[in-house]
Each structure stands twice: as structure tokens, then as C-alpha cells.
Design a protein around this motif. Structure first.
Motif, PDB file in Angstrom:
ATOM      1  N   ILE A   1      19.973  24.753  18.136  1.00 13.71           N
ATOM      2  CA  ILE A   1      21.073  24.060  17.460  1.00 13.71           C
ATOM      3  C   ILE A   1      22.391  24.356  18.172  1.00 13.71           C
ATOM      4  N   LEU A   2      23.135  23.297  18.447  1.00 14.12           N
ATOM      5  CA  LEU A   2      24.500  23.401  18.949  1.00 14.12           C
ATOM      6  C   LEU A   2      25.410  23.125  17.762  1.00 14.12           C
ATOM      7  N   ARG A   3      26.172  24.124  17.339  1.00 11.34           N
ATOM      8  CA  ARG A   3      26.944  24.015  16.101  1.00 11.34           C
ATOM      9  C   ARG A   3      28.441  24.005  16.406  1.00 11.34           C
ATOM     10  N   ILE A   4      29.137  23.005  15.854  1.00 17.83           N
ATOM     11  CA  ILE A   4      30.582  22.864  16.058  1.00 17.83           C
ATOM     12  C   ILE A   4      31.268  22.821  14.698  1.00 17.83           C
ATOM     13  N   ARG A   5      32.170  23.754  14.467  1.00 21.49           N
ATOM     14  CA  ARG A   5      32.980  23.774  13.246  1.00 21.49           C
ATOM     15  C   ARG A   5      34.390  23.320  13.600  1.00 21.49           C
ATOM     16  N   ILE A   6      34.828  22.258  12.961  1.00 18.81           N
ATOM     17  CA  ILE A   6      36.116  21.642  13.299  1.00 18.81           C
ATOM     18  C   ILE A   6      37.123  21.832  12.179  1.00 18.81           C
ATOM     19  N   GLU A   7      38.337  22.163  12.563  1.00 15.43           N
ATOM     20  CA  GLU A   7      39.457  22.204  11.625  1.00 15.43           C
ATOM     21  C   GLU A   7      40.389  21.050  11.990  1.00 15.43           C
ATOM     22  N   GLU A   8      40.499  20.081  11.095  1.00 14.25           N
ATOM     23  CA  GLU A   8      41.276  18.883  11.385  1.00 14.25           C
ATOM     24  C   GLU A   8      42.770  19.105  11.128  1.00 14.25           C
TER      25      GLU A   8
END
Length: 213
Positions: A95-102
Motif C-alpha cells: 500500500i502506498l498511503r498519502i495523507r493530505i492536509e488541504e
């Protein structure tokens, strides 16, 4: 005799343990090289269309997980203006996991027939598809400054940004004021003014006044 036997076992066991650890490490390395990206998980997006994110990250599907570089993933997403911060991680299950803060909208700049979102840091972002989802105060007369940054993002001029957010902060501290204010006009002649919904009156505050009062 018991302590002597334990000592012998420890002395004999240490090399065996080192060999076992080395073998396990080699086996893990070989297994790691066979793991491929089978899933990309993105979280934290509400304003950014998921289709755009998926399109940018599609290139990593099926690639060897060990060969995927964090900087490469970051570059694939840097052109998205609504990304403020991101955390990227690789998990051994593929799994490639990306957590984004907009970036969060604060006001709406109307300039030269265009609408741009002003976020809480004073960045200027595309308004299409976002402005209609929020009730934002319209701002006129604010000037962009500086070169275009990553993601095509520009910022408000420092003095305009300070003035605008001083006004918004004052409105936020007064009950219902932020909800009533419909427009803010920043002028170059120290005659900044705002209007409220349902009234033709202009409330002139100046650029150096006590906005809270």
C-alpha cells in the motif's frame, strides 16, 4: 555445573543467533524486492477531486514498492494547488498511503472578472468548483504579489493580506458579524470599507483604524 552449562550454551548460541538474524534479514530483503504497489490510499481530501489525485498516482500501480521514491510521489502531486501539506508512506503489504492536509478557504477575491479563493494563509487558489460550496465574503481591490509558487499558487500582497485578515478576525470576534458582511473593498486611499447583506450602506473603516470598534 548449572552455570557452566548455561555459559557454554550462550557461547554456542551467539554465533547461531547472528547467522539466523543474517539469514532472516537476507530473506526479508528478497521478499521486499518482490512487493509491488497494489493499492494507493489517499485520505484528507474534501475539496480536491479524487479523480485528479488518482490520475496523478496511477503511474505507481504495479511498480516495485522499494523502488518508489517519496520525492517522486510528492512531485506527482505538487501541481495540485489545494494541497497544503502531505505525508507519504509505504507499507509492506503493497500500500502506498498519502495523507493530505488541504488549504482552507477564508474569502473570495473578485479580480478582473475572475474569482479566486483566498485561503487562511493568504494564498490565491482557483475558485471553480469550490467557491459555490462555501459562503465566503467577497473581496475587491486586494493585490497578488510575488512569483507563482508550486502548484500555480500566488499570495496576496503582504499589506493587503494583513489588512484583510485583521478585518476578518474582528468580524469573527463579533456575534453574527462574519455572517452579515457580504463585501470588503480594499482601496489605495485609506478608505477601506465593507457592506452587509440587505443594506446599501458603506461602512468605511480606513486602513489604520480600530476595526474591532
Amino acid at each position: 555445573y548449572l552455570w557452566k552449562a548455561i555459559g557454554v550454551l550462550v557461547e554456542a548460541g551467539v554465533p547461531l543467533l547472528l547467522v539466523a538474524v543474517a539469514a532472516l534479514s537476507w530473506q526479508a530483503t528478497q521478499w521486499k524486492r518482490q512487493v509491488t504497489v497494489n493499492r494507493v490510499v489517499v485520505s484528507g481530501t474534501a475539496l480536491i477531486p479524487s479523480s485528479g489525485i488518482e490520475r496523478r498516482l496511477k503511474r505507481f500501480m504495479g511498480r516495485n514498492l522499494d523502488e518508489v521514491r517519496i520525492d517522486e510521489v510528492r512531485r506527482a502531486l505538487v501541481s495540485e494547488p489545494y494541497i497544503g501539506h502531505m505525508q507519504i508512506g509505504k507499507e509492506m503489504n503493497g500500500i502506498l498511503r498519502i495523507r493530505i492536509e488541504e488549504r482552507r478557504p477564508a474569502a473570495l477575491l473578485e479580480s478582473e472578472g475572475r474569482q479566486l479563493i483566498i485561503d487562511t494563509a493568504g494564498n490565491l487558489l482557483p475558485g471553480k468548483g469550490v467557491s459555490e460550496r462555501f459562503r465566503l465574503v467577497k473581496v475587491h481591490g486586494a493585490r497578488p504579489a510575488g512569483p507563482v509558487r508550486a502548484g500555480g499558487v500566488r499570495r496576496l500582497h503582504d499589506s493587503d493580506r494583513a489588512l484583510l485578515f485583521a478585518l476578518l478576525d474582528a468580524f469573527d470576534k463579533s456575534t453574527y458579524a462574519r455572517m452579515m458582511v457580504s463585501e470588503i473593498h480594499l482601496t489605495r486611499d485609506n478608505q477601506t470599507w465593507f457592506a452587509v447583506a440587505g443594506s446599501p450602506m458603506r461602512f468605511v473603516v480606513g486602513n489604520d483604524g480600530n476595526f474591532k470598534e
